[in-house]
Design a protein around this motif. Structure first.
Motif, mmCIF file in Angstrom:
data_model
loop_
_atom_site.group_PDB
_atom_site.id
_atom_site.type_symbol
_atom_site.label_atom_id
_atom_site.label_comp_id
_atom_site.label_asym_id
_atom_site.label_seq_id
_atom_site.Cartn_x
_atom_site.Cartn_y
_atom_site.Cartn_z
ATOM 1 N N GLU A 277 35.630 29.535 36.848
ATOM 2 C CA GLU A 277 34.201 29.870 36.869
ATOM 3 C C GLU A 277 33.953 30.969 37.834
ATOM 4 O O GLU A 277 32.819 31.845 37.505
ATOM 5 C CB GLU A 277 33.476 28.585 37.121
ATOM 6 C CG GLU A 277 33.578 27.434 36.113
ATOM 7 C CD GLU A 277 34.891 26.702 36.291
ATOM 8 O OE1 GLU A 277 35.312 26.397 37.597
ATOM 9 O OE2 GLU A 277 35.458 26.282 35.443
ATOM 10 N N ARG A 278 34.425 31.100 38.814
ATOM 11 C CA ARG A 278 34.324 32.141 40.105
ATOM 12 C C ARG A 278 35.084 33.317 39.974
ATOM 13 O O ARG A 278 34.971 34.227 40.731
ATOM 14 C CB ARG A 278 34.380 31.387 41.347
ATOM 15 C CG ARG A 278 33.537 30.006 41.419
ATOM 16 C CD ARG A 278 33.620 29.657 42.685
ATOM 17 N NE ARG A 278 33.286 30.219 43.843
ATOM 18 C CZ ARG A 278 33.920 30.281 44.942
ATOM 19 N NH1 ARG A 278 34.765 29.788 45.253
ATOM 20 N NH2 ARG A 278 33.570 31.269 46.151
ATOM 21 N N ASP B 104 37.923 28.696 46.651
ATOM 22 C CA ASP B 104 37.670 27.247 46.462
ATOM 23 C C ASP B 104 38.381 26.473 47.530
ATOM 24 O O ASP B 104 38.134 25.552 48.124
ATOM 25 C CB ASP B 104 37.881 26.655 45.140
ATOM 26 C CG ASP B 104 36.867 27.505 44.027
ATOM 27 O OD1 ASP B 104 35.882 26.975 44.002
ATOM 28 O OD2 ASP B 104 37.120 28.470 43.411
#
Length: 189
Positions: A97-98, A113
């Motif tokens: 997602e990032r 993360d």
């Protein structure tokens, strides 16, 4: 007469590290100052390789994102006064997602993360604590600091730190759900 030290920005730092004379040097930018790190020793490389293999296998089988090694750069702060910080990490995980798309030839502009550092005897305690603080401020959810000499792992989150020893189990928590390792397995006998 005192000479004022000029702070280096992250953009200027990228230019500096790409110069031929700096290609084989391990450099970080800490609050605008370039810091040279020593080359890792054998035990460091063995632990990083072993952990990387486990994390990559888990991340790929779960389709969670990407894993980096080799002191990949993360811009943890861009400061208005040029006191930028770019840190290299032994291992890092960034969730799908990032992930910036498409992949490019620069650094990540945020904290990963998960950040993993294997601490060597020449690592300064104050710098290690500063790096943890910078990572947490930049959005890193989980940091593992492995200590080969004591065969322990410190797990840091925004909520605090927990030290795990050989009989304990290291968990990926919310960052890598379902990922677990016995601490004793991380360190060669």
């Amino acid at each position: 007469m005192a000479v004022k030290q000029q702070n280096i920005t992250a953009d200027r730092f990228l230019e500096i590290v790409e110069q031929p004379q700096n290609q084989d040097r391990l450099l970080e930018l800490v609050e605008g100052i370039i810091i040279e790190m020593s080359k890792p020793k054998r035990i460091h490389g063995v632990i990083v390789a072993w952990l990387t293999a486990r994390i990559v296998n888990f991340v790929e089988s779960s389709g969670l994102g990407e894993v980096t090694t080799g002191e990949t750069g993360f811009v943890l702060e861009r400061n208005a006064y040029g006191r930028d910080t770019v840190r290299g990490l032994d291992i890092a995980f960034v969730s799908s997602e990032r992930l910036p798309t498409p992949p490019d030839y620069t650094w990540y502009e945020f904290g990963p993360d998960l950040a993993v550092e294997v601490i060597s005897p020449n690592n300064k305690t104050a710098d290690t604590h500063l790096k943890v603080t910078q990572l947490l401020k930049a959005g890193t959810s989980l940091i593992w600091l492995g200590y080969p000499e004591t065969r322990a792992v410190e797990a840091h989150t925004a909520a605090g730190a927990n030290t795990l020893y050989e009989d304990d189990t290291l968990s990926g928590g919310d960052v890598l759900p379902g990922f677990i390792l016995r601490v004793a397995d991380i360190f060669p006998s």
